[in-house]
Design a protein around this motif. Structure first.
Motif, PDB file in Angstrom:
ATOM      1  N   TYR A 120      37.838  43.138  37.905  1.00 11.45           N
ATOM      2  CA  TYR A 120      39.172  43.682  38.121  1.00 11.45           C
ATOM      3  C   TYR A 120      40.173  42.990  37.202  1.00 11.45           C
ATOM      4  O   TYR A 120      40.223  41.760  37.147  1.00 11.45           O
ATOM      5  N   ARG A 130      39.568  48.599  37.247  1.00 11.34           N
ATOM      6  CA  ARG A 130      38.243  48.168  37.673  1.00 11.34           C
ATOM      7  C   ARG A 130      37.232  48.667  36.651  1.00 11.34           C
ATOM      8  O   ARG A 130      37.136  49.869  36.393  1.00 11.34           O
ATOM      9  N   GLU A 190      34.317  40.941  41.025  1.00 13.27           N
ATOM     10  CA  GLU A 190      34.356  41.667  42.300  1.00 13.27           C
ATOM     11  C   GLU A 190      34.305  40.748  43.521  1.00 13.27           C
ATOM     12  O   GLU A 190      35.069  40.922  44.470  1.00 13.27           O
TER      13      GLU A 190
END
Length: 107
Positions: free
Chosen positions: A64, A7, A77
């Motif tokens: 991500y 992330r 996200e």
């Protein structure tokens, strides 16, 4: 099978990485359905491609990068929903449950 979730972004621009190694037969049988539930062919493979798909300017949101074996995906996200959310959350929880491991942070 190695599963990793990276992330990046956010206000602090830190990168966090959670990794799980499913090596035993029971671990593989636990992770395989979670991995196969994700629509790998329907999402971008690179962070750059995922960022380009975000239509509105949303600074400080996470991106991500997800890997499971040979499969690759990159999602903004807001696209981490359904089976992707299950995979991300399960990987994060499993990685953080390991003694002495709190997810890897890269500055």
């Amino acid at each position: 099978m190695k599963i990793s979730v990276e992330r990046s972004g956010g206000i602090a621009a830190l990168t966090r990485v959670w990794t799980v190694h499913a090596q035993t037969a029971s671990a593989k049988s636990q992770w395989q359905p979670i991995v196969e539930a994700c629509p790998w062919d329907a999402v971008p493979k690179t962070v750059r491609a995922a960022a380009a798909e975000v239509h509105d300017n949303q600074p400080d949101r996470f991106i991500y990068s997800i890997r499971a074996g040979q499969r690759r995906a990159a999602l903004p996200e807001q696209a981490v929903t359904g089976p992707w959310r299950v995979l991300v959350d399960t990987t994060r929880a499993a990685s953080e449950d390991k003694p002495g491991r709190q997810g890897h942070v890269q500055a």
